[in-house]
Scaffold this motif. Structure first.
Motif, mmCIF file in Angstrom:
data_model
loop_
_atom_site.group_PDB
_atom_site.id
_atom_site.type_symbol
_atom_site.label_atom_id
_atom_site.label_comp_id
_atom_site.label_asym_id
_atom_site.label_seq_id
_atom_site.Cartn_x
_atom_site.Cartn_y
_atom_site.Cartn_z
ATOM 1 N N GLN A 39 -13.794 26.680 -3.694
ATOM 2 C CA GLN A 39 -14.119 27.134 -2.300
ATOM 3 C C GLN A 39 -13.307 27.672 -1.841
ATOM 4 O O GLN A 39 -13.391 28.404 -0.907
ATOM 5 N N TRP A 40 -12.024 28.169 -2.379
ATOM 6 C CA TRP A 40 -11.336 29.171 -1.644
ATOM 7 C C TRP A 40 -12.257 30.579 -1.361
ATOM 8 O O TRP A 40 -11.561 31.245 -0.439
ATOM 9 N N VAL A 41 -12.707 30.876 -2.329
ATOM 10 C CA VAL A 41 -13.260 32.116 -2.139
ATOM 11 C C VAL A 41 -14.890 32.109 -1.738
ATOM 12 O O VAL A 41 -14.752 33.098 -1.080
ATOM 13 N N GLU A 42 -15.668 31.299 -1.415
ATOM 14 C CA GLU A 42 -15.815 31.068 -0.207
ATOM 15 C C GLU A 42 -15.738 31.094 1.434
ATOM 16 O O GLU A 42 -16.518 32.101 1.245
ATOM 17 N N GLU A 43 -15.028 30.529 1.300
ATOM 18 C CA GLU A 43 -13.945 30.727 2.630
ATOM 19 C C GLU A 43 -13.386 31.777 2.730
ATOM 20 O O GLU A 43 -13.429 32.138 4.369
ATOM 21 N N THR A 44 -12.768 32.306 2.328
ATOM 22 C CA THR A 44 -12.017 33.611 2.565
ATOM 23 C C THR A 44 -13.345 34.690 2.028
ATOM 24 O O THR A 44 -13.084 36.226 3.027
ATOM 25 N N GLY A 45 -13.785 34.692 1.579
ATOM 26 C CA GLY A 45 -15.178 36.282 1.651
ATOM 27 C C GLY A 45 -14.584 36.826 0.119
ATOM 28 O O GLY A 45 -14.190 38.209 0.918
ATOM 29 N N ALA A 46 -13.689 36.072 -0.356
ATOM 30 C CA ALA A 46 -13.128 37.185 -1.368
ATOM 31 C C ALA A 46 -14.446 37.368 -2.271
ATOM 32 O O ALA A 46 -15.698 36.479 -2.652
ATOM 33 N N ARG A 47 -13.913 38.392 -3.464
ATOM 34 C CA ARG A 47 -14.773 38.675 -4.177
ATOM 35 C C ARG A 47 -14.299 38.720 -5.759
ATOM 36 O O ARG A 47 -13.448 39.117 -5.607
ATOM 37 N N LEU A 48 -14.792 38.006 -6.794
ATOM 38 C CA LEU A 48 -14.185 38.032 -7.958
ATOM 39 C C LEU A 48 -15.408 38.199 -9.456
ATOM 40 O O LEU A 48 -16.219 37.517 -9.523
ATOM 41 N N VAL A 49 -14.968 38.926 -10.325
ATOM 42 C CA VAL A 49 -15.534 39.469 -11.254
ATOM 43 C C VAL A 49 -14.994 39.583 -12.405
ATOM 44 O O VAL A 49 -13.351 39.344 -12.494
ATOM 45 N N VAL A 50 -15.789 38.973 -13.343
ATOM 46 C CA VAL A 50 -15.027 38.179 -14.804
ATOM 47 C C VAL A 50 -14.915 38.353 -15.688
ATOM 48 O O VAL A 50 -16.978 38.890 -16.278
ATOM 49 N N VAL A 51 -15.150 40.024 -16.651
ATOM 50 C CA VAL A 51 -15.719 40.429 -18.047
ATOM 51 C C VAL A 51 -15.227 40.084 -18.996
ATOM 52 O O VAL A 51 -14.034 39.795 -18.838
ATOM 53 N N MET A 52 -15.930 38.989 -19.881
ATOM 54 C CA MET A 52 -15.822 38.579 -21.213
ATOM 55 C C MET A 52 -16.268 39.083 -22.207
ATOM 56 O O MET A 52 -17.827 39.878 -22.322
ATOM 57 N N GLU A 53 -15.641 39.376 -23.008
ATOM 58 C CA GLU A 53 -16.047 40.475 -24.171
ATOM 59 C C GLU A 53 -15.298 39.648 -25.642
ATOM 60 O O GLU A 53 -14.666 39.068 -25.105
ATOM 61 N N GLY A 54 -15.807 40.205 -26.854
ATOM 62 C CA GLY A 54 -15.509 40.396 -28.259
ATOM 63 C C GLY A 54 -16.280 40.421 -29.104
ATOM 64 O O GLY A 54 -17.697 40.492 -28.453
ATOM 65 N N ARG A 55 -15.830 39.728 -29.879
ATOM 66 C CA ARG A 55 -16.820 39.945 -31.025
ATOM 67 C C ARG A 55 -18.275 38.952 -30.794
ATOM 68 O O ARG A 55 -18.000 38.293 -30.607
ATOM 69 N N ASP A 56 -18.939 38.902 -32.375
ATOM 70 C CA ASP A 56 -19.629 38.067 -31.984
ATOM 71 C C ASP A 56 -19.169 36.550 -33.009
ATOM 72 O O ASP A 56 -18.684 36.399 -33.869
ATOM 73 N N GLY A 57 -19.914 35.585 -31.948
ATOM 74 C CA GLY A 57 -18.734 34.468 -32.953
ATOM 75 C C GLY A 57 -17.979 33.771 -32.158
ATOM 76 O O GLY A 57 -16.867 32.769 -32.905
ATOM 77 N N ALA A 58 -17.121 34.887 -31.213
ATOM 78 C CA ALA A 58 -15.420 34.663 -31.031
ATOM 79 C C ALA A 58 -16.006 33.327 -29.751
ATOM 80 O O ALA A 58 -14.098 32.931 -29.326
ATOM 81 N N GLY A 59 -16.950 32.935 -29.674
ATOM 82 C CA GLY A 59 -16.128 31.585 -28.560
ATOM 83 C C GLY A 59 -16.339 32.322 -26.845
ATOM 84 O O GLY A 59 -16.342 31.536 -25.911
ATOM 85 N N LYS A 60 -17.075 33.102 -26.116
ATOM 86 C CA LYS A 60 -17.231 33.489 -25.427
ATOM 87 C C LYS A 60 -18.495 32.775 -23.939
ATOM 88 O O LYS A 60 -17.833 32.372 -22.774
#
Length: 277
Positions: A36-57
């Motif tokens: 909700q804060w991101v929407e109201e303030t116009g922020a931009r967030l990128v989350v990169v999820m990496e790891g081995r296969d089967g690691a739970g990403k």
């Protein structure tokens, strides 16, 4: 495994299901506030999820997005590049999927494919690989300088736990699709992936976009940890919104619903599940 063996192996004990569920609900409520804060303030967030296969990403991403508004939070899991995309600048197709103001984008694997699977499986040339290691930090600094909040997580899992999870996928018809030939080959190339990950960190673990490692031997524990950390790095504030008034339905003006037998209805097979009195 006994507690003594767990301590000896260095693995934390499994998080209790009750404690996990209680904390997960609390954190998911915080994620809603954060979005909700991101929407109201116009922020931009990128989350990169990496790891081995089967690691739970994937399971962590599901818990993060479970109650978020899909209109302003989306998951990007890009397929193999097309022939046309192979002729573009490597980062080009990822740039097209970056967030606009008020949006969150989670990459379920990202541009780091080049430093991982492409490097290990020989899907890119040494020149392309070296160019990536040089350009990735520059690319990420540009994102951060432009105001994008970039968070990078590496899910770490042991070879024994990875093999156990692969076996579980193989034996579960609902999850068997997640077990690809590339996944299986990652077992025989364990050390190659380890070396590739180490070199990737050397070149791309930069102050403006550092890597954060998530210990993922226990999936429940890793989900709580990554969500908690993500929330701690975003300077969001809870934004109070007035609750909308639910209007009173006006009295009817003579509308009559057509007979039910004029429509096609889905059969009520759920009735068979009702317990008999």
């Amino acid at each position: 495994m006994s507690e003594a063996k767990k301590k000896k192996s260095g693995k934390p004990p499994k998080l209790s299901k009750k404690a996990y569920k209680k904390e997960l609900v609390r954190l998911q409520a915080e994620l809603v506030d954060m979005q909700q804060w991101v929407e109201e303030t116009g922020a931009r967030l990128v989350v990169v999820m990496e790891g081995r296969d089967g690691a739970g990403k994937g399971s962590a991403i599901k818990r993060i997005t479970q109650y978020l508004n899909p209109r302003t939070c989306r998951v990007e899991a890009l397929p193999a590049p097309t022939e046309r995309e192979r002729t573009q600048w490597y980062f080009q197709r990822y740039i097209e999927r970056l967030p606009a103001a008020g949006e969150i984008v989670i990459f379920d694997r990202s541009w780091y494919n080049r430093a991982g699977v492409e490097r290990v499986m020989g899907l890119c040339t040494s020149q392309e690989y070296r160019r990536f290691l040089h350009q990735a930090p520059i690319f990420e600094r540009l994102l951060v300088e432009d105001g994008i909040m970039l968070r990078k997580y590496w899910f770490s899992v042991s070879d024994e736990e990875q093999a156990r999870r692969f076996e579980a996928r193989r034996d579960d018809p609902l999850r068997r699709w997640k077990l690809s030939p590339m996944d299986l080959e990652s077992i025989t190339r364990w050390e190659d992936y380890s070396r590739a990950k180490d070199e990737m960190f050397v070149h791309t673990d930069i102050p403006s976009a550092p890597w954060f490692t998530v210990e993922s031997e226990d999936k429940k524990r890793s989900r709580i940890n990554v969500i908690s950390h993500l929330l701690s790095t975003i300077p969001y504030e809870r934004i109070e919104r007035e609750l909308p008034e639910i209007p009173t339905r006006p009295e009817g003006d003579g509308y009559k619903r057509p007979p039910r037998n004029e429509f096609n209805y889905v059969p009520d097979v759920a009735r068979k599940l009702e317990k008999k009195a």
